[in-house]
Design an enzyme around this catalytic site. Structure first.
Site, PDB file in Angstrom:
ATOM      1  N   GLU A  53       2.721  51.252   2.886  1.00  0.00           N
ATOM      2  CA  GLU A  53       3.070  51.604   4.267  1.00  0.00           C
ATOM      3  C   GLU A  53       3.764  50.444   4.973  1.00  0.00           C
ATOM      4  OE1 GLU A  53      -1.218  53.211   3.652  1.00  0.00           O
ATOM      5  OE2 GLU A  53       0.130  51.766   2.687  1.00  0.00           O
ATOM      6  N   CYS A  87      -3.423  48.790   7.327  1.00  0.00           N
ATOM      7  CA  CYS A  87      -2.181  49.557   7.486  1.00  0.00           C
ATOM      8  C   CYS A  87      -2.258  50.497   8.683  1.00  0.00           C
ATOM      9  CB  CYS A  87      -1.913  50.360   6.214  1.00  0.00           C
ATOM     10  SG  CYS A  87      -1.555  49.330   4.774  1.00  0.00           S
ATOM     11  N   ASP A 203      -8.818  43.355 -39.237  1.00  0.00           N
ATOM     12  CA  ASP A 203      -7.415  43.411 -38.804  1.00  0.00           C
ATOM     13  C   ASP A 203      -6.903  42.130 -38.159  1.00  0.00           C
ATOM     14  OD1 ASP A 203      -7.680  46.025 -39.620  1.00  0.00           O
ATOM     15  OD2 ASP A 203      -7.774  46.856 -37.594  1.00  0.00           O
ATOM     16  N   GLY A 287     -13.436  49.687 -33.860  1.00  0.00           N
ATOM     17  CA  GLY A 287     -13.212  50.611 -34.968  1.00  0.00           C
ATOM     18  C   GLY A 287     -13.951  51.919 -34.771  1.00  0.00           C
TER      19      GLY A 287
END
Length: 344
Positions: A53, A87, A203, A287
């Site tokens: 705004e 705002c 991994d 996993g």
């Protein structure tokens, strides 16, 4: 007022520019219109910066243009002091006569108070325009404040016959290059990413954003006995990392060790800590055991599955999950992406 949905759609479109940048704040878009013509637009760029705004209002230099204008905003304007002023006060100060709001803010310090103050100041307020679309826009933000936990995305890749790895092989990659790039794009959009110890050992993942542009997510992994050595990428100190363990250990550069109980409520312990840290979203990338622990507890919001054309015939069977299929996308001639949402 025939334009209200058109301009709200534009505000939603603008808000999406903040994806991956505004957390723990919501994504917000704003359009200011007068007599069917756009006067100004704005969106929340990044946490700590001006709200949507304010951006839109400050772009208008001729204040007479605010007369008979309408401000469209995807989320109820804030009424409290945070990193930026309220705002609502600026909207009132500029004498904007009408405000159209997509959805009420779930945050307790706002939650209808912004709307109330606008109306008490004589401003016409229309609520719930494209409410569902505005809620989906900020699904992470609403989940965080309504369920007191991050928005949880489960993700994995599986072969056409339902396996996630070859039998007896580590670091199996069965999806294609487009799936990898999309996966890194997703990482840039979320606050954090979690894997289990076996995924780290098998991994050695970096869990960063290499195939896309954006910020790296907070890396999270579970290591009950602290068996993962600093030779693994996940402990290289290059990005913020959280390790959940039952042991006590001092924090290091960019690495926080969190001591929790490894009991039946381990997921809750993890999510409670992330909630306290104001982490709004979490990708669970593996996993299998870690993914299934979330599925078994029924604690997830969205599931993204890459189904690849490869046939493995044997290996580790992919998790099974129910839910409403939201979207199916063919990425190329190799991978299909299936996105499911949790059915409440």
């Amino acid at each position: 007022m025939i334009y209200k949905e058109i301009f709200m759609k534009r505000a939603i479109q603008l808000a999406k520019n903040g994806l991956g940048l505004t957390s723990p704040n919501p994504m917000v878009g704003c359009v200011i219109e007068r007599n069917g013509l756009v006067l100004s637009e704005g969106w929340h760029y990044k946490n700590g910066m001006d709200h949507a705004e304010v951006k839109a209002i400050n772009r208008i230099k001729n204040e007479n243009l605010f007369l008979d204008s309408t401000l469209y905003v995807t989320l109820e304007p804030c009424v409290h002091f945070g990193k930026t002023p309220p705002c609502v006060d600026l909207i009132i100060k500029k004498h904007i006569p009408r405000v159209i709001i997509g959805i009420k803010d779930p945050f307790n310090k706002i939650k209808g108070l912004g709307i109330k103050k606008l109306r008490e100041s004589g401003i016409e307020v229309i609520e719930n325009v494209l409410k569902n679309q505005c809620r989906i826009l900020n699904k992470r933000f609403f989940t965080f404040y309504e369920k007191n936990r991050p928005y949880i995305i489960l993700k994995w890749a599986q072969s056409y016959d339902g396996f996630i790895t070859f039998k007896g092989k580590k670091n199996t990659c069965i999806s294609g290059i487009y799936a990898k790039q999309l996966n890194h794009k997703w990482r840039s959009e979320e606050d954090s990413i979690l894997v289990g110890k076996k995924t780290v050992l098998n991994d050695n993942p970096k869990l960063n954003v290499r195939e896309w542009f954006g910020y790296n997510p907070i890396r999270i992994f579970i290591d009950k006995k602290l068996n993962i050595s600093t030779s693994f990428f996940i402990l290289d100190g290059t990005q913020r990392t959280i390790v959940f363990t039952e042991k006590k250990k001092e924090n290091k550069k960019n690495t926080e060790y969190v001591q929790i109980s490894f009991d039946k409520k381990i997921i809750n312990h993890i999510l409670n800590h992330l909630y306290k840290k104001k982490i709004l979203s979490l990708i669970v990338e593996g996993g299998k055991k870690t993914l299934e622990s979330f599925i078994k507890k029924n604690i997830w919001d969205e599931c993204r599955i890459f189904i690849c054309k490869k046939i493995l015939k044997n290996g580790l069977i992919a998790p099974k999950i129910k839910g409403k299929i939201f979207k199916k996308i063919y990425l190329d001639n190799q991978d299909q992406l299936v996105i499911k949402f949790h059915e409440i």
